[in-house]
Design a protein around this motif. Structure first.
Motif, mmCIF file in Angstrom:
data_model
loop_
_atom_site.group_PDB
_atom_site.id
_atom_site.type_symbol
_atom_site.label_atom_id
_atom_site.label_comp_id
_atom_site.label_asym_id
_atom_site.label_seq_id
_atom_site.Cartn_x
_atom_site.Cartn_y
_atom_site.Cartn_z
ATOM 1 N N GLN A 1 33.766 37.254 42.887
ATOM 2 C CA GLN A 1 34.522 36.030 43.008
ATOM 3 C C GLN A 1 36.045 36.411 43.775
ATOM 4 O O GLN A 1 36.765 35.744 44.052
ATOM 5 N N LYS B 1 37.192 29.616 27.776
ATOM 6 C CA LYS B 1 37.085 30.752 29.068
ATOM 7 C C LYS B 1 38.651 31.302 29.336
ATOM 8 O O LYS B 1 38.832 32.585 29.627
ATOM 9 N N ILE C 1 40.645 25.858 31.122
ATOM 10 C CA ILE C 1 39.247 25.155 30.813
ATOM 11 C C ILE C 1 38.801 25.568 29.537
ATOM 12 O O ILE C 1 37.675 26.301 29.418
ATOM 13 N N LEU D 1 39.399 35.160 45.728
ATOM 14 C CA LEU D 1 40.638 34.827 44.948
ATOM 15 C C LEU D 1 41.812 35.760 45.819
ATOM 16 O O LEU D 1 42.979 35.496 45.656
ATOM 17 N N GLN E 1 35.384 37.685 38.152
ATOM 18 C CA GLN E 1 34.032 38.417 38.344
ATOM 19 C C GLN E 1 34.056 39.220 39.625
ATOM 20 O O GLN E 1 34.723 38.447 40.708
ATOM 21 N N PRO E 2 33.518 40.203 40.027
ATOM 22 C CA PRO E 2 33.637 40.729 41.240
ATOM 23 C C PRO E 2 33.297 39.995 42.222
ATOM 24 O O PRO E 2 33.950 40.137 43.533
ATOM 25 N N HIS F 1 40.334 37.015 32.007
ATOM 26 C CA HIS F 1 39.440 36.254 31.085
ATOM 27 C C HIS F 1 38.976 37.683 30.039
ATOM 28 O O HIS F 1 38.593 38.506 30.321
ATOM 29 N N PRO G 1 47.562 28.031 40.099
ATOM 30 C CA PRO G 1 46.696 27.277 40.785
ATOM 31 C C PRO G 1 45.419 26.909 39.737
ATOM 32 O O PRO G 1 44.661 26.184 40.225
ATOM 33 N N PHE G 2 45.306 27.552 38.865
ATOM 34 C CA PHE G 2 44.141 27.314 37.765
ATOM 35 C C PHE G 2 44.580 26.300 36.688
ATOM 36 O O PHE G 2 45.743 26.031 36.373
ATOM 37 N N ARG G 3 43.695 25.593 36.261
ATOM 38 C CA ARG G 3 43.806 24.651 35.313
ATOM 39 C C ARG G 3 43.209 25.430 33.718
ATOM 40 O O ARG G 3 42.237 25.860 34.096
ATOM 41 N N GLU H 1 30.600 40.988 27.893
ATOM 42 C CA GLU H 1 29.074 41.160 28.540
ATOM 43 C C GLU H 1 28.298 42.246 27.816
ATOM 44 O O GLU H 1 28.886 43.443 27.651
#
Lengths: 491, 775
Positions: free
Chosen positions: A329, A362, A359, A333, A326-327, A380, A355-357, A384
């Motif tokens: 975020q 998503k 989820i 990052l 998302q912009p 992702h 570094p992500f797990r 929308e």
């Protein structure tokens, strides 16, 4: 005039996926010698030379290292190099060497017909921290082009200088330059790719059709196209298009290019393949890549978070539209990615731990076209709902086929977005006294007040406002979230 | 969508991989990681939040120092220890104008973009050199810097800035050149005179040497000491020194005199001189009044501080710029009496250096005026500059330009290729673009500076043919008094769209296609003031629930008349100002803020919004019965509105939003956005329906049957529903398209190559009116 030493020691530096190479020579100025890397670049390269200068406590401003374009073959006199050293460093005599900021200068050397973009920073020189400048030298006839690419070049150079400072801290002088050279070669390769395969200022000037060209038909599924355009608009108009057919990829790039302004198109390129293939370049607005028959991509998108903007990934094969984040975020990052990259340089080993797990829903784990499976989690699915682009598409279908200038229609659509964005900006300015007070109303209320009830419409307008007033996206959305600084503490 | 950072944070694994084993013991030092900074959309972290222009000089006495800032007190609120003197040192410490060679040569301007990241500011710096016969090497290096906390502005506007600052530099340098050449000519005549005198002096000295047996040298020195006259100076010169100095000065004159060829600039200086004289004559005896001091910028003394009166007297400086101006005479060179001068060490260090005004004279005045304009233009935020540029790109071709409230919406012809009009076969886009008569932007483009380019100021001041004084008056203030005969036209009103040809009007005159200035919506919002169009609309909406019906009349081209007694003139004028941003079209519409005579039929061809007033007794006569069917009337006395009822969504939404917007700026911006959306729909309607074969045939033929007309209306409504428009909203869209078509017809009519083109018409639209009680 500097002269090459009689016994140069050429050192070929290999760069993955690059046709560029570099050899090391030595040149001598009046009082000292400095190494020179000769870069075998394309004749379409923009950069004539890159000069690293530093403040020597005895000699004053000196050239420390030179990267010379072989293809440009331009004679740059020593006096011009001395001019660059003097004019970038003389005014910095009172600068704190440990100051982490990086300043820039943009000037013309009239006598040599050269345009210079310099970045001034503190880094290790010898045994102590001294002021340095890294300058990109371009011939004067490329002045306008240089200005158009200024933001792109600055972004790359600022990132590069962070790398260089780590190298200079870690390595000895020559070794650090050897390690830094591949980065500069990628930079030159990126600029060359824009010269060779960049989008023109006007899309109608190129031979490639767009999905809005009534003579050719759309060729893309309407729903997919609307999602692609919407996500493209939300991700600050920065997209990567992948597919197995270069014509189709280029058509999508040209279509998305209609939604860019002229300056942004200058920082976009069509798909490159075969001998011209070029790796993923952060900060470009549009770029395309081909997939192999097995679905693999001919580049890595590992650095996607290093870009100044979030990125939309459009897969023409699977008709999937995804976005990097998302912009609001992205900034956090991006900071995380930069820190990670510098740690890699410092430790000398690549950090392949994602570094992500996972989820669940998503994250798209089953994507097939990435070289490294964990990068699939960086994107992702875009889902929308919106009406702005859908309505534009529906209205466009009402137009008779003899209307030629679809580029102007899209331009007027963008003007409409600009006005909505202006309303949002003025609204927030008045409600918060130009940011001095926090925005007290919720995003939902803001959407209602501005008649942008559909979430995607609001996102598109907010992203447009971010382009006009950088930082407003974060300002508007931060009220509902924790502060990014706190978020970053978890790193 | 906005799940937030918490959501993203949840993506991260608990054990940070970067801190896992296998890494070197020493982590990456913190100083090598770029600091994280949160976005700052309004530049609150910058040392200076507002843009300003700085003129700095590299003084040969004191080094770099600030000279002038625009605006004056720009750095009073500076933060983070920002100091203008230090900044001037940073800008001027590096010489970007080095000229190679030993002899005198003119240096070209140079520019640099610089950043001061520590202070969060960026600058476009334009270096230029002035010449001063009293300065070392005859040069006085200066720079002008546009300083802003917005980096993007410098990059996006670099080309325009370079061009505009070059114009300012030219003014300064040309004014300076005139003075420098004059000074050097005087100096040359001094040298020639000295040479003559030196020759005589040598002869006398030789004679004295021959005649005097005693110590002549000592005698001469003694005389010189006691009487420091010409002989003393002549004692210090040599023949060779004189020859060198004469050669040098002649070379300087050769180099500089050829540049004195800008007659336009000289004429402008003369105009300034005449204006200054007339001003000073009218203000005689009041020289120190604030009106006399015409610069809004600060004038600094040698120490960098504004002069105090005591300093002015002490330095024998003029007490005001007007005093300086009194001595700047363009046309009359006083008879110069040459004197004996030194060729070396001629500089008197007890004299102060000349100021920028003294060096450039009228050039300084002209240049500073331009600089103030540059500041006004570029100090607006990037949102305004960006949108204004886009709007400026859409003003051609002019017949296709749709404006509402004189604010640029979009161009119907920029996307059509060949001009699509009812007279498609007789025109081409080339003729539209190339014809200067049809170019509404002619006034803008002929302007020398960006200061009045697209700005709201130009909107209020650029009415065609207006003198500078008249131009300050809003066109809203025009009053009509000329008698016009339009009797006998009422019988023609039968169909829905009635065409009346008013032969009594001279449509060949400027009424047809006047060059009405237009503005960008972005600039309108940014520079919104109590005099701006649309001011007071939020209050109007808050007061009157009938607003949607009022706006409907305006947007579908039905004239709206606001009537009241003369006591309500102020209120009515304010209402006209508030509503006039809803009047479509820039070529055919007009707004009259206050009219005291009865309305006439011909007025309906010109006016779309009129404020009218009379004494209460004769107020009913303001709108004759014959015209009442064709105008909407808002009666301030009876508090009623008589107009067609609006039944649609768009204008109702505007009314409903009055509570969401507490401030007028964002509300008007929202309205601009809604009007743009309507215009965009009109664009589709025009290209996809209105200019289609069936529609065009129906529209241009008056003799079609009722059935055909109904069918046309049915098709039109059907197409409107595809654009998600309700019945009343379709009428608005239809009228916007009509405005464009009328502009095209008027444009073609003006072209002499089409003498048979139809005369423009008054279109009257009788509608069923509803009387609303205004609450």
């Amino acid at each position: 005039m500097a002269t090459a030493s009689p016994n140069p020691s050429p050192t070929a530096l290999s760069v993955p996926s690059s046709s560029l190479g570099a050899v090391v020579l030595t040149e001598s100025a009046t009082n000292h010698e400095y190494p020179v890397h000769v870069i075998n670049d394309s004749p379409n390269s923009l950069v004539a030379r890159i000069v690293l200068c530093y403040w020597d406590n005895i000699m004053g401003p000196c050239v420390r290292h030179l990267w010379n374009s072989e293809a440009q073959g331009m004679h740059v006199p020593q006096s011009a190099l001395d001019y660059i050293a003097t004019h970038t460093l003389s005014g910095e005599i009172t600068r704190d060497e440990d100051d982490p900021t990086i300043d820039f200068r943009f000037f013309l050397i009239r006598e040599s017909n050269l345009i210079v973009t310099s970045f001034v920073f503190g880094a290790i020189g010898g045994n102590e921290s001294v002021v340095h400048s890294l300058s990109i030298v371009v011939r004067q006839e490329h002045r306008q082009r240089c200005l158009e690419l200024q933001a792109l070049m600055s972004s790359w150079m600022l990132r590069g200088i962070h790398h260089l400072r780590v190298y200079l801290e870690k390595e000895t002088g020559d070794t650090s330059m050897d390690r830094f050279t591949p980065y500069l070669m990628q930079f030159i390769q990126m600029l060359t790719s824009l010269n060779e395969s960049g989008l023109p200022g006007r899309i109608s000037d190129c031979d490639i059709d767009t999905a809005f060209n009534p003579d050719c038909g759309c060729q893309f599924d309407g729903h997919f196209l609307c999602r692609a355009i919407s996500s493209h608009l939300i991700s600050a108009r920065c997209s990567v298009v992948v597919g197995d057919n270069p014509n189709k990829v280029n058509k999508m790039i040209a279509t998305l290019g209609l939604f860019l302004d002229s300056a942004e198109r200058q920082c976009s390129r069509f798909v490159l393949y075969g001998n011209k293939s070029c790796p993923y370049s952060p900060d470009l607005f549009l770029q395309g890549f081909l997939q192999s028959a097995s679905g693999e991509l001919n580049t890595s998108l590992k650095d996607v978070h290093l870009s100044q903007r979030p990125t939309t990934l459009i897969d023409l094969t699977t008709q999937e539209v995804k976005f990097s984040c998302q912009p609001h975020q992205h900034l956090a990052l991006q900071y995380r990615a930069v820190k990670r990259k510098l740690n890699e340089l410092w430790t000398g080993r690549a950090d392949n731990t994602f570094p992500f797990r996972s989820i669940g829903a998503k994250i798209i784990l089953e994507s097939h076209f990435y070289l490294l499976p964990f990068f699939s989690e960086m994107f992702h699915t875009f889902d929308e709902p919106e009406t702005l682009v859908t309505n534009l598409f529906e209205e466009w279908k009402l137009l008779p086929p003899n209307i030629k200038q679809h580029e102007a229609y899209i331009s007027q659509f963008i003007s409409g977005l600009d006005r909505k964005a202006m309303t949002l900006i003025r609204f927030v300015e008045c409600e918060t006294n130009c940011g001095q007070n926090p925005l007290k109303i919720s995003v939902k209320k803001l959407r209602q007040d501005l008649s942008l009830k559909v979430p995607g419409d609001f996102s598109i307008v907010l992203a447009t406002a971010e382009k006009l007033k950088p930082g407003i996206f974060h300002f508007v959305t931060k009220g509902n979230n924790i502060d990014p600084a706190e978020f970053l503490d978890s790193f | 969508m906005f799940g937030g950072y918490t959501e993203v944070a949840a993506y991260y694994v608990d054990n940070e991989p970067l801190s896992s084993s296998g890494y070197p013991e020493l982590p990456l030092p913190e100083e090598y990681i770029p600091p994280y900074s949160t976005p700052d959309p309004w530049h609150q972290k910058a040392a200076c939040q507002e843009d300003f222009i700085l003129i700095a000089e590299f003084s040969e006495r004191e080094g770099p120092k600030p000279v002038i800032t625009i605006p004056t007190n720009c750095c009073q609120k500076a933060k983070n220890g920002f100091d203008l003197n230090d900044f001037s040192v940073r800008l001027m410490s590096v010489d970007f104008q080095t000229v190679a060679g030993d002899s005198f040569a003119l240096s070209e301007d140079s520019y640099v973009l610089v950043s001061e990241t520590k202070y969060g500011i960026y600058a476009y710096v334009h270096h230029f050199t002035l010449y001063d016969s009293q300065a070392r090497g005859f040069v006085r290096p200066f720079c002008m810097a546009f300083v802003t906390p917005d980096h993007g502005k410098l990059i996006a506007s670099h080309k325009e800035m370079a061009s505009e600052f070059s114009k300012v530099s030219h003014c300064f340098k040309y004014g300076n050149l005139l003075l420098f050449v004059k000074d050097m000519s005087y100096y040359l005549s001094d040298l020639m005179y000295t040479k003559e005198r030196f020759s005589d002096f040598e002869k006398i000295r030789e004679k004295e040497k021959e005649n005097d047996d005693e110590n002549p040298q000592e005698l001469l020195l003694l005389e010189a000491f006691n009487n420091p006259n010409e002989d003393h100076i002549l004692e210090s010169v040599t023949e060779q020194g004189l020859a060198t100095a004469i050669r040098e000065v002649k070379h300087i004159l050769d180099v500089t005199t050829v540049l004195m060829n800008d007659s336009d600039m000289e004429q402008r200086f003369r105009t300034l001189e005449q204006k200054s004289r007339s001003t000073s004559e009218s203000n005689e005896g009041n020289e120190l009044s604030s009106e006399n001091f015409q610069y809004s910028c600060s004038l600094h003394s040698e120490s960098g501080q504004p002069w105090t009166d005591a300093e002015k007297v002490a330095q024998h400086r003029p007490s005001s710029v007007n005093d300086l101006e009194d001595s700047w005479n363009m046309d009359h060179y006083e008879m110069y009496k040459p004197r004996v001068v030194r060729t070396t060490n001629k500089k008197g260090f007890d004299e102060s250096l000349r100021t920028l005004h003294e060096l450039c004279r009228w050039g300084a005045k002209e240049g500073l005026g331009l600089l103030r304009g540059i500041h006004r233009y570029f100090s607006r935020d990037m949102t305004t500059l960006h949108i204004e540029r886009r709007d400026a790109a859409s003003i051609e071709p002019s017949p296709g330009l749709l404006t509402i409230g004189r604010s640029v919406q979009l161009n119907f012809l920029s996307c059509a290729g060949p001009l699509k009009s009812v007279s498609d076969e007789v025109t081409s886009p080339c003729s539209l673009v190339s014809s200067p008569s049809g170019n509404i932007t002619q006034r803008w483009l002929s302007d020398d500076t960006l200061a009045s380019f697209h700005s709201a100021e130009s909107f209020l001041s650029c009415s065609e043919g207006a003198s500078s004084d008249e131009s300050k008056r809003s066109s809203l203030d025009r009053k009509l008094s000329e008698p016009e005969d339009v009797a006998g036209c009422a019988s023609a009103f039968s169909s829905e769209y009635t065409v009346v040809r008013p032969d009594s009007l001279d449509f060949q005159s400027a009424v047809l296609f006047p060059q009405v200035p237009v503005i960008s919506a972005a600039d309108h919002i940014t520079n919104l003031s109590t005099k701006s169009l649309g001011h007071g609309f939020l209050s109007f909406v808050g007061r009157y629930a009938v607003t949607p019906h009022v706006l409907f009349s305006l947007l579908c081209g039905r004239p709206l008349v606001i009537i009241g007694t003369t006591r309500k003139e102020t209120d009515i004028r304010a209402m006209v100002t508030a509503l006039c941003c809803f009047v479509p079209g820039h070529a055919s519409h007009s707004v009259c803020a206050w009219l005291t005579r009865p309305l006439k039929l011909t007025d309906l061809s010109k006016f779309r919004l009129v404020g009218m007033g009379r004494e209460k007794k004769s107020m009913d006569q303001l709108v004759p019965n014959s015209l009442k069917n064709y105008v909407s009337v808002l009666n301030m006395e009876t508090k009623t509105l008589s107009c067609p009822a609006y039944q649609g969504g768009i204008l109702t939404e505007i009314y409903k939003k009055r509570k969401a917007f507490r401030h007028e700026k964002p509300y008007l911006s929202y309205i601009h956005s809604v009007l743009y959306d309507l215009s965009h729909k009109a664009l589709f309607y025009y290209h996809a329906f209105s200019t289609s074969e069936v529609a065009a045939t129906n529209e241009i033929t008056n003799s079609i049957s009722t059935a055909e007309r109904s069918r046309y209306q049915f098709l039109s409504n059907k197409f409107g529903s595809k654009l998600r428009l309700a019945d009343c909203d379709i009428k608005i869209v239809q009228y916007l398209v009509e405005v464009i078509k009328c502009q095209q017809i008027q444009f073609l009519h003006k072209d002499e190559s089409f003498p048979g083109a139809p005369q423009p018409n008054i279109k009257l639209q009788p509608s069923k009116c509803t009387v609303f009680k205004m609450s």
